[in-house]
Design a protein around this motif. Structure first.
Motif, PDB file in Angstrom:
ATOM      1  N   UNK A 208       0.590  -1.451   0.181  1.00  0.00           N
ATOM      2  CA  UNK A 208       0.083  -0.080   0.011  1.00  0.00           C
ATOM      3  C   UNK A 208       0.865   1.473   0.311  1.00  0.00           C
ATOM      4  N   UNK A 209       2.008   1.460   1.074  1.00  0.00           N
ATOM      5  CA  UNK A 209       2.812   2.096   0.769  1.00  0.00           C
ATOM      6  C   UNK A 209       3.670   2.699  -0.335  1.00  0.00           C
ATOM      7  N   UNK A 210       4.130   1.892  -1.021  1.00  0.00           N
ATOM      8  CA  UNK A 210       4.891   1.837  -2.154  1.00  0.00           C
ATOM      9  C   UNK A 210       4.064   2.413  -3.383  1.00  0.00           C
ATOM     10  N   UNK A 211       3.177   1.597  -3.502  1.00  0.00           N
ATOM     11  CA  UNK A 211       1.760   2.893  -4.518  1.00  0.00           C
ATOM     12  C   UNK A 211       1.340   3.735  -4.096  1.00  0.00           C
ATOM     13  N   UNK A 212       0.803   3.871  -3.110  1.00  0.00           N
ATOM     14  CA  UNK A 212       0.622   5.374  -2.898  1.00  0.00           C
ATOM     15  C   UNK A 212       1.661   6.083  -2.713  1.00  0.00           C
ATOM     16  N   UNK A 213       2.782   6.172  -2.585  1.00  0.00           N
ATOM     17  CA  UNK A 213       4.175   7.143  -3.241  1.00  0.00           C
ATOM     18  C   UNK A 213       3.635   7.501  -4.863  1.00  0.00           C
ATOM     19  N   UNK A 214       3.528   6.412  -5.328  1.00  0.00           N
ATOM     20  CA  UNK A 214       3.668   6.010  -7.166  1.00  0.00           C
ATOM     21  C   UNK A 214       1.952   7.078  -7.431  1.00  0.00           C
ATOM     22  N   UNK A 215       1.765   7.488  -6.946  1.00  0.00           N
ATOM     23  CA  UNK A 215       0.017   7.577  -7.356  1.00  0.00           C
ATOM     24  C   UNK A 215      -1.191   7.034  -7.494  1.00  0.00           C
ATOM     25  N   UNK A 216      -1.225   5.667  -7.201  1.00  0.00           N
ATOM     26  CA  UNK A 216      -2.426   5.101  -6.275  1.00  0.00           C
ATOM     27  C   UNK A 216      -3.138   4.740  -5.043  1.00  0.00           C
ATOM     28  N   UNK A 217      -4.696   5.363  -5.516  1.00  0.00           N
ATOM     29  CA  UNK A 217      -5.405   4.823  -4.627  1.00  0.00           C
ATOM     30  C   UNK A 217      -6.196   3.605  -4.687  1.00  0.00           C
ATOM     31  N   UNK A 218      -6.072   3.122  -2.870  1.00  0.00           N
ATOM     32  CA  UNK A 218      -7.285   1.612  -2.882  1.00  0.00           C
ATOM     33  C   UNK A 218      -8.454   2.361  -3.552  1.00  0.00           C
ATOM     34  N   UNK A 219      -9.193   1.205  -4.526  1.00  0.00           N
ATOM     35  CA  UNK A 219     -10.848   1.625  -5.364  1.00  0.00           C
ATOM     36  C   UNK A 219     -11.300   0.636  -4.536  1.00  0.00           C
ATOM     37  N   UNK A 220     -10.944  -0.957  -3.766  1.00  0.00           N
ATOM     38  CA  UNK A 220     -11.869  -1.765  -4.308  1.00  0.00           C
ATOM     39  C   UNK A 220     -11.322  -2.424  -2.993  1.00  0.00           C
ATOM     40  N   UNK A 221     -12.227  -3.370  -2.454  1.00  0.00           N
ATOM     41  CA  UNK A 221     -11.745  -4.915  -1.956  1.00  0.00           C
ATOM     42  C   UNK A 221     -12.751  -5.916  -2.190  1.00  0.00           C
TER      43      UNK A 221
END
Length: 305
Positions: A208-221
């Motif tokens: 989560x932290x790695x993806x967030x640093x690259x501009x990704x956000x959690x959409x769904x589980x």
């Protein structure tokens, strides 16, 4: 209801969803739901699937459902499908043979390094996994080795250039952290990333932290209950996690930085027209005829001499 592009002719005209065959497993993710916010269209998207099993979206190929197969068949998707288990890979090649001009199956594991890895083949190839040297060699009832050596590829070494992929799907049975959490993803970045969370526990925070640093956000589980879980009477269904990066298009590029949350992709025509008029007035006041810059950029003196 998802907004879909008129060019998405692969969708059923009534349901506005990709069609499935009667014996297909129910889709737990529908990529058409993410048009136009994340994908410009559901037609002709590119993908990379890590852990493709044997490809088909039906038993016994994919007990929990395959998120790519129906979009290759109906919507012209194209890309790379990685599978390390030999028996599953052989089936994968056979199943994708009618689409060989668009889909390339490759045998190997995706990791954070390129080389080779030890791979443990279970009775159920769907839960086969990469193992370390501490796992000893063993044999099945037909005296076939359960631990084999398979090629390993860093994601950056197999990432298509110059366009990358639109959708990245990772089902690596516990190796997701090596792929998605250990280093920045290669560019150009995908629009959507789907991976299984069940094997990760606390390591999911690293991804989560790695993806967030690259501009990704959690959409769904997204939960789905595969047949293996049902047979073992597991109470908690498997969870697939979907991350995305919103598209930046000329139509709403200026809206992504607004604090009032105005989104022209969800607004009426009158609202969009009103916003454009207001923007034009603000531009004129700030840089046009009423400013010291002057008409069409010509200097205007502010003194009376």
């Amino acid at each position: 209801m998802a907004i879909t592009n008129r060019s998405d002719t692969c969708l059923d005209p009534r349901s506005r969803q990709v069609p499935t065959a009667p014996d297909d497993t129910a889709l737990f993710v529908r990529w058409e739901d993410y048009v136009p916010k994340y994908l410009s269209s559901v037609m002709g998207r590119s993908f990379m699937q890590v852990g493709a099993n044997c490809g088909l979206n039906r038993m016994p190929c994919a007990s929990g459902g395959d998120p790519i197969w129906n979009y290759v068949v109906s919507c012209g998707w194209h890309g790379l499908a990685f599978e390390p288990a030999k028996s599953s890979f052989d089936e994968l090649c056979r199943n994708y043979r009618p689409f060989s001009s668009r889909v390339l199956p490759l045998r190997g594991v995706i990791s954070n390094t390129t080389g080779s890895r030890r791979f443990l083949t279970s009775v159920r190839s769907e839960i086969s996994r990469v193992v370390g040297p501490e796992v000893r060699q063993s044999f099945d009832k037909n005296r076939r080795p359960k631990v084999t050596i398979v090629p390993s590829f860093a994601l950056s070494d197999v990432w298509p250039q110059p366009d990358g992929v639109d959708v990245l799907v990772v089902d690596a049975e516990g190796s997701e952290t090596e792929i998605l959490g250990s280093s920045p993803l290669p560019e150009p970045l995908p629009a959507l990333i789907l991976f299984e969370e069940v094997h990760l526990s606390d390591r999911g925070q690293q991804i989560h932290a790695n993806l967030q640093r690259q501009g990704f956000t959690l959409i769904h589980r997204l939960s789905h209950q595969d047949s293996w879980s049902v047979m073992k009477k597991e109470r908690n269904p498997k969870v697939e996690v979907l991350y995305g990066r919103e598209r930046i298009t000329p139509r709403h590029m200026w809206a992504t930085t607004r604090s009032d949350g105005f989104d022209p992709t969800r607004a009426t025509r009158q609202q969009v027209r009103g916003e454009r008029v207001e923007m034009a007035a603000e531009t004129k006041r700030g840089h046009g005829y009423d400013s010291p810059i002057g008409k069409r950029g010509e200097g205007r003196s502010t003194d009376n001499t």
